[in-house]
Design a protein around this motif. Structure first.
Motif, PDB file in Angstrom:
ATOM      1  N   ALA A   1      -9.652   9.133  -9.183  1.00  0.00           N
ATOM      2  CA  ALA A   1      -8.198   9.066  -8.992  1.00  0.00           C
ATOM      3  C   ALA A   1      -7.481   9.317 -10.310  1.00  0.00           C
ATOM      4  N   SER A   2      -8.042   8.780 -11.402  1.00  0.00           N
ATOM      5  CA  SER A   2      -7.380   8.923 -12.704  1.00  0.00           C
ATOM      6  C   SER A   2      -7.296  10.384 -13.134  1.00  0.00           C
ATOM      7  N   GLN A   3      -8.229  11.201 -12.591  1.00  0.00           N
ATOM      8  CA  GLN A   3      -8.225  12.611 -13.016  1.00  0.00           C
ATOM      9  C   GLN A   3      -7.343  13.484 -12.124  1.00  0.00           C
ATOM     10  N   SER A   4      -6.853  12.934 -11.012  1.00  0.00           N
ATOM     11  CA  SER A   4      -6.105  13.769 -10.069  1.00  0.00           C
ATOM     12  C   SER A   4      -4.616  13.530 -10.195  1.00  0.00           C
ATOM     13  N   VAL A   5      -3.863  14.616 -10.141  1.00  0.00           N
ATOM     14  CA  VAL A   5      -2.415  14.487 -10.193  1.00  0.00           C
ATOM     15  C   VAL A   5      -1.909  14.008  -8.840  1.00  0.00           C
ATOM     16  N   THR A   6      -2.528  14.517  -7.778  1.00  0.00           N
ATOM     17  CA  THR A   6      -2.106  14.040  -6.463  1.00  0.00           C
ATOM     18  C   THR A   6      -3.326  13.873  -5.570  1.00  0.00           C
ATOM     19  N   PHE A   7      -3.338  12.810  -4.773  1.00  0.00           N
ATOM     20  CA  PHE A   7      -4.471  12.564  -3.882  1.00  0.00           C
ATOM     21  C   PHE A   7      -4.028  11.594  -2.796  1.00  0.00           C
ATOM     22  N   ASP A   8      -4.834  11.568  -1.718  1.00  0.00           N
ATOM     23  CA  ASP A   8      -4.570  10.631  -0.626  1.00  0.00           C
ATOM     24  C   ASP A   8      -5.692   9.596  -0.629  1.00  0.00           C
ATOM     25  N   ILE A   9      -5.406   8.413  -0.061  1.00  0.00           N
ATOM     26  CA  ILE A   9      -6.456   7.403   0.011  1.00  0.00           C
ATOM     27  C   ILE A   9      -6.532   6.821   1.416  1.00  0.00           C
ATOM     28  N   SER A  10      -7.704   6.279   1.716  1.00  0.00           N
ATOM     29  CA  SER A  10      -7.854   5.513   2.945  1.00  0.00           C
ATOM     30  C   SER A  10      -8.137   4.067   2.512  1.00  0.00           C
ATOM     31  N   VAL A  11      -7.449   3.124   3.135  1.00  0.00           N
ATOM     32  CA  VAL A  11      -7.557   1.714   2.724  1.00  0.00           C
ATOM     33  C   VAL A  11      -7.731   0.837   3.962  1.00  0.00           C
ATOM     34  N   ARG A  12      -8.682  -0.075   3.902  1.00  0.00           N
ATOM     35  CA  ARG A  12      -8.833  -1.075   4.963  1.00  0.00           C
ATOM     36  C   ARG A  12      -9.273  -2.386   4.327  1.00  0.00           C
ATOM     37  N   SER A  13      -9.159  -3.470   5.058  1.00  0.00           N
ATOM     38  CA  SER A  13      -9.492  -4.771   4.460  1.00  0.00           C
ATOM     39  C   SER A  13     -10.997  -4.889   4.244  1.00  0.00           C
ATOM     40  N   LYS A  14     -11.331  -5.708   3.268  1.00  0.00           N
ATOM     41  CA  LYS A  14     -12.741  -5.919   2.948  1.00  0.00           C
ATOM     42  C   LYS A  14     -13.045  -7.365   3.326  1.00  0.00           C
ATOM     43  N   PRO A  15     -14.106  -7.593   4.088  1.00  0.00           N
ATOM     44  CA  PRO A  15     -14.392  -8.967   4.486  1.00  0.00           C
ATOM     45  C   PRO A  15     -14.789  -9.831   3.288  1.00  0.00           C
ATOM     46  N   GLY A  16     -14.679 -11.128   3.450  1.00  0.00           N
ATOM     47  CA  GLY A  16     -15.120 -12.017   2.365  1.00  0.00           C
ATOM     48  C   GLY A  16     -14.181 -13.192   2.246  1.00  0.00           C
ATOM     49  N   GLY A  17     -14.707 -14.350   1.909  1.00  0.00           N
ATOM     50  CA  GLY A  17     -13.866 -15.546   1.819  1.00  0.00           C
ATOM     51  C   GLY A  17     -13.827 -16.082   0.409  1.00  0.00           C
ATOM     52  N   GLN A  18     -14.021 -15.179  -0.536  1.00  0.00           N
ATOM     53  CA  GLN A  18     -14.186 -15.643  -1.923  1.00  0.00           C
ATOM     54  C   GLN A  18     -12.854 -15.931  -2.611  1.00  0.00           C
ATOM     55  N   SER A  19     -12.944 -16.440  -3.825  1.00  0.00           N
ATOM     56  CA  SER A  19     -11.757 -16.586  -4.670  1.00  0.00           C
ATOM     57  C   SER A  19     -11.512 -15.263  -5.381  1.00  0.00           C
ATOM     58  N   PHE A  20     -10.322 -15.115  -5.886  1.00  0.00           N
ATOM     59  CA  PHE A  20      -9.958 -13.854  -6.539  1.00  0.00           C
ATOM     60  C   PHE A  20      -9.500 -14.149  -7.950  1.00  0.00           C
ATOM     61  N   LEU A  21     -10.059 -13.420  -8.905  1.00  0.00           N
ATOM     62  CA  LEU A  21      -9.690 -13.657 -10.304  1.00  0.00           C
ATOM     63  C   LEU A  21      -9.372 -12.328 -10.977  1.00  0.00           C
ATOM     64  N   PHE A  22      -8.217 -12.292 -11.629  1.00  0.00           N
ATOM     65  CA  PHE A  22      -7.860 -11.132 -12.457  1.00  0.00           C
ATOM     66  C   PHE A  22      -7.698 -11.630 -13.879  1.00  0.00           C
ATOM     67  N   ASP A  23      -8.578 -11.162 -14.754  1.00  0.00           N
ATOM     68  CA  ASP A  23      -8.527 -11.635 -16.147  1.00  0.00           C
ATOM     69  C   ASP A  23      -7.294 -11.132 -16.859  1.00  0.00           C
ATOM     70  N   SER A  24      -6.756 -10.032 -16.366  1.00  0.00           N
ATOM     71  CA  SER A  24      -5.531  -9.506 -16.973  1.00  0.00           C
ATOM     72  C   SER A  24      -4.890  -8.556 -15.972  1.00  0.00           C
ATOM     73  N   VAL A  25      -3.615  -8.284 -16.188  1.00  0.00           N
ATOM     74  CA  VAL A  25      -2.954  -7.164 -15.513  1.00  0.00           C
ATOM     75  C   VAL A  25      -2.452  -6.263 -16.635  1.00  0.00           C
ATOM     76  N   PRO A  26      -2.129  -5.010 -16.324  1.00  0.00           N
ATOM     77  CA  PRO A  26      -1.691  -4.126 -17.411  1.00  0.00           C
ATOM     78  C   PRO A  26      -0.451  -4.641 -18.124  1.00  0.00           C
ATOM     79  N   GLY A  27      -0.260  -4.171 -19.341  1.00  0.00           N
ATOM     80  CA  GLY A  27       0.896  -4.569 -20.147  1.00  0.00           C
ATOM     81  C   GLY A  27       2.208  -4.224 -19.448  1.00  0.00           C
ATOM     82  N   ASP A  28       3.236  -5.001 -19.739  1.00  0.00           N
ATOM     83  CA  ASP A  28       4.532  -4.825 -19.084  1.00  0.00           C
ATOM     84  C   ASP A  28       5.167  -3.475 -19.466  1.00  0.00           C
TER      85      ASP A  28
END
Ligand code: S3P
Ligand code: PEP
Length: 454
Positions: A8-35
Motif C-alpha cells: 500500500a505504501s508504494q501505491s498512489v491509489t488502490f482499493d482494499i477489502s476489509v472484514r472483521s477479524k475474530p478474537g477476544g483479545q486486548s488491544f495495545l498500540f505502543d504509539s500512534v503517528p506524530g500529530d
C-alpha cells in the motif's frame, strides 16, 4: 499484514477489502503517528528560525513530505533520522526564491501557514495545490495578507489556488476578526504577525486548537491571549529549538473507534500509548464519554515544547447512548473526528445530533455530504443540512462497496466501519490514507482482515 501495508505504501491509489477479524483479545498500540498539526508548525517555525532545531516524532505522511519538499525549494535543509527531522533555519526573512512553482499537494494547513511566511519575503512565487486543495478557500488568509501589504493574484478561480504571491518587508501590523472558526486561519494570521512592524491582534470566533500559540510562546515570541483576542509582537529573529511532537489524537481516534464498534462481547481492554491530549482537541473523548464509554488517561505529562501527552485506556461496553455535539468550540475540538463519530452514533441507542459543523464543507471534500454518502453505502441513513447531521441510532450496517472520494478521513472511517462486519466491504481509492496516517492499515489489522485489491 506487513506486505499489505508495504504494498500500500508504494501505491498512489488502490482499493482494499476489509472484514472483521475474530478474537477476544486486548488491544495495545505502543504509539500512534506524530500529530499532523504540531509536526507542520514545528517544521515551519524552525525553517524560519536561526540555527538548527530537531523536530522529534514527526508524522512521516504525504502532507508533511509536501511541506518539507517546498521548504527544500525555498533553501531550507531538512535531514531525516528515523522519525526525527533536523531543520536548518534560514532566519525569518532568509528563504531563497525558488526556481520553479511550488506545489503543496493536499495540505491546507501548510498552504495557509506558508502563504503567511511568503508574505514576509519580497520575492514572487507561484503556489499550487492538488485537485482537492484547489477547491478549498484561501481567501480567509489571502485577504488579510493583502491588507498587510502582500501582493497576491489568483491564477484560476478567485479565492483558490493556484496563485502568485509577492511579499513585502516589513508587513503592516494586523488587527483582524476571524471570518471562520478555524485554527488554520488563526495560525496563518499569527505567523504573518511575526513579519509585521509592531503588535498585531487577532480575535478568534471561539477557542480552536492552540498548538501555534503554545509553540510561539516556547520559541520566545511575545504573545498573549485574553478573551479570544491574541496579541503578538512582530520580531526580527528567533532561535531554532528542538520540538517534541505528541501522538496524533485524530489518528488514535480511528483505533479507538474500531475498538468501540467491535461486535465482540469477549474483547479485553484497549490501550493507546503517547497520545496528544491538548485540551483543545478532546471533543471526541468527551462525546464518547457522554455516550457512556469508560475512557481513562494515565501518565499525563507535558512534553518539553509544551504539548501534553498521555496513555489512553478504554474498557469494553456493549451499549452506547446518543449524543448531542453543538457550538463552534465543541465542533472545533473534534472537527476531524466527525465522520468517525457519525459512524459510531449510528450504532448507539437513540438519535444523535452534530450541530454547527458547517466548516466541514471546506475540508478535502464536503465532509457532511461525503460522510452521509459513505454511511449510506453501508445502509446507514443520516439526515443533514449545511450545518448539521442527524444520525438515527440502532442502525444495522451491512457490507458495502464505497469510494473514499480521495478523502483520507472518509477512507479510514469506512475501513473502521468495515472492520466490525463479518462480510467483506470494498473501499475504493485508498491511496489518500497516506496523507495523514501511512501506517493505518497495519494498525487496523489488529481488528480486521485486510486485503489489497489489484
Ligand atoms: O490547524 C490545523 O493544523 C488544523 C485545523 C483544522 O482545520 P480548521 O482549523 O481550518 O478547521 C483541521 O481540520 C485540520 O486537519 C488541521
Ligand atoms: C482537513 C485536514 O487537513 P488540512 O486542512 O491540513 O488539509 C485533515 O487532516 O482532515
Amino acid at each position: 499484514m506487513e506486505s499489505v501495508q508495504s504494498k500500500a505504501s508504494q501505491s498512489v491509489t488502490f482499493d482494499i477489502s476489509v472484514r472483521s477479524k475474530p478474537g477476544g483479545q486486548s488491544f495495545l498500540f505502543d504509539s500512534v503517528p506524530g500529530d499532523k498539526s504540531v509536526s507542520q508548525r514545528g517544521i515551519i517555525l524552525n525553517a524560519i528560525g536561526e540555527g538548527r532545531g530537531v523536530v522529534h516524532n514527526v508524522l512521516r505522511s504525504r502532507d508533511i513530505e509536501s511541506c518539507v519538499a517546498i521548504l527544500g525549494q525555498l533553501g531550507v535543509e531538512c535531514i531525516w533520522d528515523g522519525d526525527d527531522l533536523a531543520v536548518s533555519g534560514r532566519g525569518l526573512r532568509g528563504l531563497k526564491p525558488p526556481e520553479f512553482e511550488l506545489d503543496i499537494g493536499n495540505t491546507a494547513t501548510s498552504a495557509r501557514l506558508l502563504l503567511s511566511v511568503l508574505a514576509g519575503h519580497p520575492f514572487r512565487v507561484e503556489l499550487a495545490g492538488n485537485r482537492l486543495l484547489s477547491t478549498r478557500p484561501m481567501e480567509w488568509v489571502v485577504d488579510p495578507l493583502i491588507r498587510m501589504g502582500a501582493r497576491i493574484d489568483y491564477l484560476g478561480n478567485p479565492g483558490r489556488l493556484p496563485l502568485t504571491i509577492e511579499g513585502r518587508a516589513p508587513l503592516l501590523p494586523l488587527d483582524v476578526e476571524a471570518t471562520v472558526a478555524s485554527a488554520q486561519e488563526k495560525s496563518a494570521m499569527l505567523f504573518a504577525a511575526l513579519y509585521a512592524e509592531g503588535t498585531s491582534h487577532y480575535r478568534q470566533l471561539c477557542q480552536s486548537r492552540d498548538h501555534t500559540e503554545r509553540l510561539l510562546r516556547y520559541f520566545g515570541i511575545a504573545i498573549k491571549t485574553e478573551e479570544n483576542v491574541t496579541s503578538i509582537q512582530g520580531t526580527s529573529s528567533f532561535a531554532c529549538l528542538d520540538v517534541w511532537v505528541p501522538g496524533d489524537i485524530s489518528s488514535a481516534a480511528f483505533m479507538l473507534a474500531a475498538y468501540v464498534i467491535r461486535n465482540d462481547e469477549q474483547r479485553g481492554e484497549l490501550a493507546i500509548r503517547n497520545v496528544g491530549v491538548n485540551p483543545t482537541r478532546l471533543g471526541f473523548f468527551r462525546a464518547l464519554r457522554a455516550m457512556g464509554l469508560e475512557l481513562e488517561l494515565s501518565g499525563e505529562h507535558d512534553l518539553p515544547s509544551g504539548e501534553p501527552q498521555a496513555d489512553l485506556h478504554c474498557s469494553p461496553r456493549s451499549s452506547l447512548k446518543s449524543v448531542l455535539v453543538e457550538g463552534d468550540e465543541e465542533v472545533q475540538s473534534l472537527i476531524d473526528e466527525i465522520p468517525l463519530l457519525a459512524a459510531i452514533c449510528a450504532l448507539a441507542e437513540g438519535t444523535s445530533v452534530i450541530r454547527n459543523c458547517r466548516e466541514l464543507k471546506d475540508k478535502d471534500t464536503n465532509r457532511i455530504e461525503t460522510t452521509a454518502r459513505m454511511l449510506a453505502a453501508f445502509g446507514i441513513q443520516v439526515d443533514y443540512n449545511e450545518d448539521e447531521m442527524v444520525i438515527h441510532g440502532e442502525q444495522r450496517p451491512s457490507a458495502a462497496v464505497v469510494d473514499s472520494c480521495g478523502d483520507h478521513r472518509i477512507a479510514m472511517t469506512a475501513a473502521v466501519l468495515a472492520s466490525s462486519l463479518d462480510e467483506p466491504s470494498i473501499i475504493k481509492n485508498c491511496g489518500c490514507i497516506a496523507v495523514s496516517y501511512p501506517n493505518f492499515l497495519a494498525d487496523l489489522a489488529q481488528f480486521a482482515e485486510i486485503e489489497l485489491l489489484d
